[in-house]
Design a protein around this motif. Structure first.
Motif, PDB file in Angstrom:
ATOM      1  N   HIS A  66      -6.421  15.513   5.094  1.00 46.21           N
ATOM      2  CA  HIS A  66      -7.249  16.167   6.103  1.00 46.21           C
ATOM      3  C   HIS A  66      -6.436  17.065   7.029  1.00 46.21           C
ATOM      4  CE1 HIS A  66     -10.873  14.123   4.892  1.00 46.21           C
ATOM      5  NE2 HIS A  66     -10.259  12.956   4.939  1.00 46.21           N
ATOM      6  N   VAL A  67      -5.147  16.828   7.151  1.00 47.68           N
ATOM      7  CA  VAL A  67      -4.307  17.778   7.890  1.00 47.68           C
ATOM      8  C   VAL A  67      -4.242  19.108   7.149  1.00 47.68           C
ATOM      9  CG1 VAL A  67      -1.912  18.272   8.536  1.00 47.68           C
ATOM     10  CG2 VAL A  67      -2.943  16.115   9.175  1.00 47.68           C
ATOM     11  N   GLU A  68      -4.186  19.051   5.824  1.00 41.17           N
ATOM     12  CA  GLU A  68      -4.205  20.292   5.046  1.00 41.17           C
ATOM     13  C   GLU A  68      -5.483  21.081   5.290  1.00 41.17           C
ATOM     14  OE1 GLU A  68      -4.084  21.760   0.356  1.00 41.17           O
ATOM     15  OE2 GLU A  68      -3.892  19.634   0.883  1.00 41.17           O
ATOM     16  N   ALA A  69      -6.631  20.381   5.270  1.00 39.54           N
ATOM     17  CA  ALA A  69      -7.897  21.064   5.540  1.00 39.54           C
ATOM     18  C   ALA A  69      -7.961  21.568   6.975  1.00 39.54           C
ATOM     19  CB  ALA A  69      -9.063  20.122   5.246  1.00 39.54           C
ATOM     20  N   PHE A  70      -7.404  20.805   7.907  1.00 36.69           N
ATOM     21  CA  PHE A  70      -7.439  21.220   9.311  1.00 36.69           C
ATOM     22  C   PHE A  70      -6.581  22.457   9.556  1.00 36.69           C
ATOM     23  CE2 PHE A  70      -5.244  21.027  13.431  1.00 36.69           C
ATOM     24  CZ  PHE A  70      -6.328  21.197  14.279  1.00 36.69           C
ATOM     25  N   VAL A  71      -5.414  22.512   8.919  1.00 34.07           N
ATOM     26  CA  VAL A  71      -4.535  23.668   9.110  1.00 34.07           C
ATOM     27  C   VAL A  71      -5.215  24.946   8.637  1.00 34.07           C
ATOM     28  CG1 VAL A  71      -2.381  24.722   8.327  1.00 34.07           C
ATOM     29  CG2 VAL A  71      -2.387  22.355   9.078  1.00 34.07           C
ATOM     30  N   ARG A  72      -5.878  24.895   7.505  1.00 32.60           N
ATOM     31  CA  ARG A  72      -6.571  26.082   7.000  1.00 32.60           C
ATOM     32  C   ARG A  72      -7.754  26.450   7.898  1.00 32.60           C
ATOM     33  NH1 ARG A  72      -4.265  26.887   2.080  1.00 32.60           N
ATOM     34  NH2 ARG A  72      -3.410  25.058   1.015  1.00 32.60           N
ATOM     35  N   GLU A  73      -8.494  25.464   8.358  1.00 31.73           N
ATOM     36  CA  GLU A  73      -9.623  25.743   9.245  1.00 31.73           C
ATOM     37  C   GLU A  73      -9.141  26.257  10.598  1.00 31.73           C
ATOM     38  OE1 GLU A  73     -13.620  25.965  10.475  1.00 31.73           O
ATOM     39  OE2 GLU A  73     -12.714  25.709   8.487  1.00 31.73           O
ATOM     40  N   PHE A  74      -8.004  25.748  11.056  1.00 35.33           N
ATOM     41  CA  PHE A  74      -7.454  26.178  12.350  1.00 35.33           C
ATOM     42  C   PHE A  74      -7.108  27.664  12.333  1.00 35.33           C
ATOM     43  CE2 PHE A  74      -3.915  26.975  15.212  1.00 35.33           C
ATOM     44  CZ  PHE A  74      -4.346  26.402  16.389  1.00 35.33           C
ATOM     45  N   PHE A  75      -6.432  28.106  11.289  1.00 34.04           N
ATOM     46  CA  PHE A  75      -6.050  29.519  11.215  1.00 34.04           C
ATOM     47  C   PHE A  75      -7.251  30.406  10.914  1.00 34.04           C
ATOM     48  CE2 PHE A  75      -1.756  27.721  10.313  1.00 34.04           C
ATOM     49  CZ  PHE A  75      -1.130  28.283  11.413  1.00 34.04           C
ATOM     50  N   ASP A  76      -8.292  29.843  10.309  1.00 36.85           N
ATOM     51  CA  ASP A  76      -9.499  30.639  10.091  1.00 36.85           C
ATOM     52  C   ASP A  76     -10.215  30.921  11.407  1.00 36.85           C
ATOM     53  OD1 ASP A  76     -11.513  31.782   8.167  1.00 36.85           O
ATOM     54  OD2 ASP A  76     -12.770  30.291   9.159  1.00 36.85           O
ATOM     55  N   GLN A  77     -10.190  29.951  12.335  1.00 33.93           N
ATOM     56  CA  GLN A  77     -10.849  30.141  13.616  1.00 33.93           C
ATOM     57  C   GLN A  77      -9.912  30.653  14.696  1.00 33.93           C
ATOM     58  OE1 GLN A  77     -13.565  27.248  15.043  1.00 33.93           O
ATOM     59  NE2 GLN A  77     -13.948  26.336  13.042  1.00 33.93           N
ATOM     60  N   ASN A  78      -8.611  30.500  14.519  1.00 32.23           N
ATOM     61  CA  ASN A  78      -7.626  30.949  15.517  1.00 32.23           C
ATOM     62  C   ASN A  78      -6.557  31.782  14.824  1.00 32.23           C
ATOM     63  OD1 ASN A  78      -8.427  28.931  17.953  1.00 32.23           O
ATOM     64  ND2 ASN A  78      -8.408  27.819  16.010  1.00 32.23           N
ATOM     65  N   PRO A  79      -6.872  32.996  14.420  1.00 38.42           N
ATOM     66  CA  PRO A  79      -5.895  33.785  13.646  1.00 38.42           C
ATOM     67  C   PRO A  79      -4.679  34.213  14.445  1.00 38.42           C
ATOM     68  CG  PRO A  79      -7.818  35.113  14.178  1.00 38.42           C
ATOM     69  CD  PRO A  79      -8.143  33.715  14.595  1.00 38.42           C
ATOM     70  N   LEU A  80      -4.731  34.189  15.773  1.00 38.79           N
ATOM     71  CA  LEU A  80      -3.592  34.597  16.594  1.00 38.79           C
ATOM     72  C   LEU A  80      -2.741  33.419  17.038  1.00 38.79           C
ATOM     73  CD1 LEU A  80      -5.295  37.277  18.883  1.00 38.79           C
ATOM     74  CD2 LEU A  80      -4.143  37.599  16.694  1.00 38.79           C
ATOM     75  N   SER A  81      -3.085  32.218  16.636  1.00 38.40           N
ATOM     76  CA  SER A  81      -2.385  31.014  17.089  1.00 38.40           C
ATOM     77  C   SER A  81      -1.325  30.596  16.078  1.00 38.40           C
ATOM     78  CB  SER A  81      -3.381  29.881  17.327  1.00 38.40           C
ATOM     79  OG  SER A  81      -4.367  30.262  18.258  1.00 38.40           O
ATOM     80  N   GLN A  82      -0.521  29.594  16.485  1.00 29.56           N
ATOM     81  CA  GLN A  82       0.559  29.105  15.638  1.00 29.56           C
ATOM     82  C   GLN A  82       0.567  27.581  15.663  1.00 29.56           C
ATOM     83  OE1 GLN A  82       4.402  30.965  16.232  1.00 29.56           O
ATOM     84  NE2 GLN A  82       3.473  32.888  16.913  1.00 29.56           N
ATOM     85  N   ILE A  83       1.079  27.000  14.571  1.00 25.58           N
ATOM     86  CA  ILE A  83       1.114  25.540  14.394  1.00 25.58           C
ATOM     87  C   ILE A  83       2.525  25.124  14.012  1.00 25.58           C
ATOM     88  CG2 ILE A  83       0.449  23.737  12.742  1.00 25.58           C
ATOM     89  CD1 ILE A  83      -2.338  24.547  12.905  1.00 25.58           C
ATOM     90  N   SER A  84       2.903  23.921  14.437  1.00 24.07           N
ATOM     91  CA  SER A  84       4.146  23.298  14.004  1.00 24.07           C
ATOM     92  C   SER A  84       3.865  21.832  13.694  1.00 24.07           C
ATOM     93  CB  SER A  84       5.231  23.412  15.078  1.00 24.07           C
ATOM     94  OG  SER A  84       6.401  22.711  14.684  1.00 24.07           O
TER      95      SER A  84
END
Length: 417
Positions: free
Chosen positions: A113-131
Motif C-alpha cells: 500500500h505504500v507503493e500505491a500511496f506513492v503513486r497516488e501522492f504524486f498524481d495529486q501533488n505533482p510539485l511535492s517530494q517524498i523520502s
C-alpha cells in the motif's frame, strides 16, 4: 516420551493425532481455509461475473469519502492548503513487522500500500517530494532522498524488505528533523509514520525531540497496525497530525490514502510568497550527456534554463544552481486543490426521467426493472452519471467529462469507453 528404539509410545501418538484434528475431523491446514470461508464472500451478478456479496459496505465507504470531499469543497475558500509538500514516510521494519495478523505479514501489506500511496501522492501533488525512512535494530536509515520519482522510491523499498530488532521513534524523528529543517520556508514539512511495534527503544528523552519537531512546524501523523500507543498519540497531538489504527488491510488502505490530498496549511506557512521555478525543455534522445542526479551518461532528459545542467525527470531541484524545475502540466494539475469541482447533486428516481445509460461508462442505469438510486447529475451540464463514475470523478479530483474540456487523459478514456 520416547522408548529405547527412538519410537513414541502409542498413547502419546494418539493424543497428538487427536490434537491435530478438530471436532469434525479436519486437519489444521483445512481449518485455516474453513475459518476464512473466502468462497462465501463472492456471488454471480446478472452478467455471470463474480462480485462481492457485501458490496454495500464498499459503497457506503465510498459515499463517506465523497461526503468528506464535498465538505472540504464548501470550506475551500476559507482553508489554505499547501501545494508544495515535503513528506517523509517512516516505515517500521522491526521484528513486529513480521507478524502475520495481516496476510501474509504486516511488512508485505505496508509495502504493497505504500507503493500505491506513492503513486497516488504524486498524481495529486505533482510539485511535492517524498523520502522513505526505515526503522529496524533501533536505528533509523534514510532509504531514499527527497525526490519526485515514484519508480525510484518503490524500487528502493522493495529491495529492503527485511525485519529485525526493535524500533525507535526518537531516532526516526531526529533523523527526519535534521532533513526537514533545511527545507525552504514555503515548503510544508510532513512525516507519516507506519508503526507496527507496541513499544519504542529510545536512547534519550523523546519528549524533547517531539518539542523540537513542534517548534520546526513538522506535522507528524501515525498509522498503527497493532494497538493504540500513548507516545504515538502524544506526537500527533503536539504536532497537529492524525493518529489512527488500522483494523484490517482495506481499512489500512483507506487510512493511508487519506494523506494523499494536501492538509490545511499551518498559519505560519500560509503567507503568500514568490517562488522561482524553471521550465526546462526536453533534450533530444540521441544527445548523450551526464546527468547531475545520477552522475551517468544518458540520452534525453531536461536542461536547466539557468545553468544548462541535465536532469533525468521532472519535477526536480537542480543540483548545481538549486532552481526548482517543473513543467507546465505539473503546475496546472496542482490547481485542482485551489479550484475544486462543483459538488454533484443526488438524483432521486421520481424527480424526472433519467437516461437509460451512464454518460461516463455507458453502463445501464436500470437495475432489476427499476431505476437505481445510485446516480448523480452534474449541476452545470445536467448529465447523469452512475455512482461509481461519480466516485471516480470526485476522488481523482477531475472535472466533469461532460462539460469541461480541460481534463485528465484518464478521465477522457473513461468517458469514451
Amino acid at each position: 516420551m520416547n522408548n529405547g528404539d527412538g519410537k513414541r509410545l502409542n498413547g502419546e501418538a494418539e493424543e497428538e493425532d487427536e490434537d491435530d484434528l478438530d471436532g469434525e475431523g479436519r486437519e489444521a491446514w483445512e481449518r485455516t481455509y474453513t475459518d476464512e470461508r473466502s468462497w462465501e464472500s463472492l456471488q454471480e451478478d446478472e452478467s455471470g461475473l463474480l462480485c462481492p456479496v457485501d458490496d454495500k459496505i464498499l459503497h457506503h465507504a465510498q459515499y463517506r469519502r465523497r461526503l468528506r470531499s464535498l465538505s472540504s469543497t464548501t470550506t475551500a475558500s476559507r482553508i489554505q492548503k499547501g501545494l508544495i509538500r515535503y513528506l517523509y514516510i517512516v516505515i517500521d521494519l522491526s521484528k513486529a513487522a513480521a507478524e502475520m495478523d495481516f496476510k501474509p505479514s504486516r511488512m508485505a501489506v505496508v509495502a504493497k500500500h505504500v507503493e500505491a500511496f506513492v503513486r497516488e501522492f504524486f498524481d495529486q501533488n505533482p510539485l511535492s517530494q517524498i523520502s522513505l525512512v526505515t526503522i529496524k535494530d533501533g536505528v533509523a536509515h534514510c532509504l531514499t532522498d527527497l525526490g519526485g520519482s515514484p519508480e525510484s522510491h518503490v524500487k528502493a523499498l522493495m529491495g529492503k524488505l527485511e525485519s529485525s530488532g526493535d524500533s525507535s521513534l526518537q531516532n526516526a524523528l531526529d533523523l527526519v528533523h535534521g532533513y526537514l529543517t533545511q527545507i525552504p520556508s514555503y515548503g510544508h514539512r510532513e512525516v507519516l509514520i507506519l508503526y507496527s511495534a507496541l513499544s519504542t527503544c529510545d536512547p534519550g528523552d523523546i519528549m524533547h525531540t517531539i518539542q523540537k519537531c513542534k517548534n520546526a512546524k513538522i506535522r507528524c501523523s501515525v498509522i498503527g497496525l497493532s494497538a493504540e500507543i500513548f507516545i504515538c498519540k502524544h506526537i500527533c497531538q503536539e504536532t497537529g497530525g492524525l493518529y489512527s489504527i488500522a483494523l484490517d488491510e482495506s481499512h489500512f488502505k483507506e487510512l493511508i490514502l487519506e494523506h494523499a490530498p494536501p492538509p490545511p496549511a499551518i498559519a505560519e506557512f500560509a503567507i503568500a510568497s514568490l517562488i522561482k521555478m524553471g521550465f526546462p525543455q526536453r533534450a533530444a534522445e540521441n544527445v548523450i550527456s551526464i546527468c547531475v542526479c545520477h552522475k551517468e551518461a544518458k540520452g534525453g532528459g531536461y536542461t536547466c534554463p539557468r545553468c544548462k545542467a541535465r536532469v533525468c525527470e521532472l519535477p526536480a531541484e537542480c543540483r548545481i544552481c538549486g532552481l526548482t524545475l517543473v513543467s507546465s502540466p505539473h503546475l496546472a494539475r496542482s490547481y485542482h486543490h485551489l479550484f475544486p469541482i462543483m459538488p454533484f447533486e443526488d438524483v432521486a428516481p421520481t424527480q424526472h426521467k433519467l437516461p437509460k445509460t451512464c454518460f461516463g461508462c455507458q453502463q445501464s442505469l436500470l437495475s432489476s426493472g427499476s431505476r437505481t438510486t445510485l446516480s448523480v447529475t452534474c449541476p452545470k451540464c445536467r448529465r447523469c452519471f452512475c455512482f461509481d463514475c461519480d466516485i471516480y470523478i470526485h476522488e481523482s479530483l477531475h472535472n466533469c467529462p461532460g462539460c469541461e474540456s480541460l481534463r485528465h487523459s484518464k478521465s477522457v478514456n473513461t468517458a469514451e469507453a
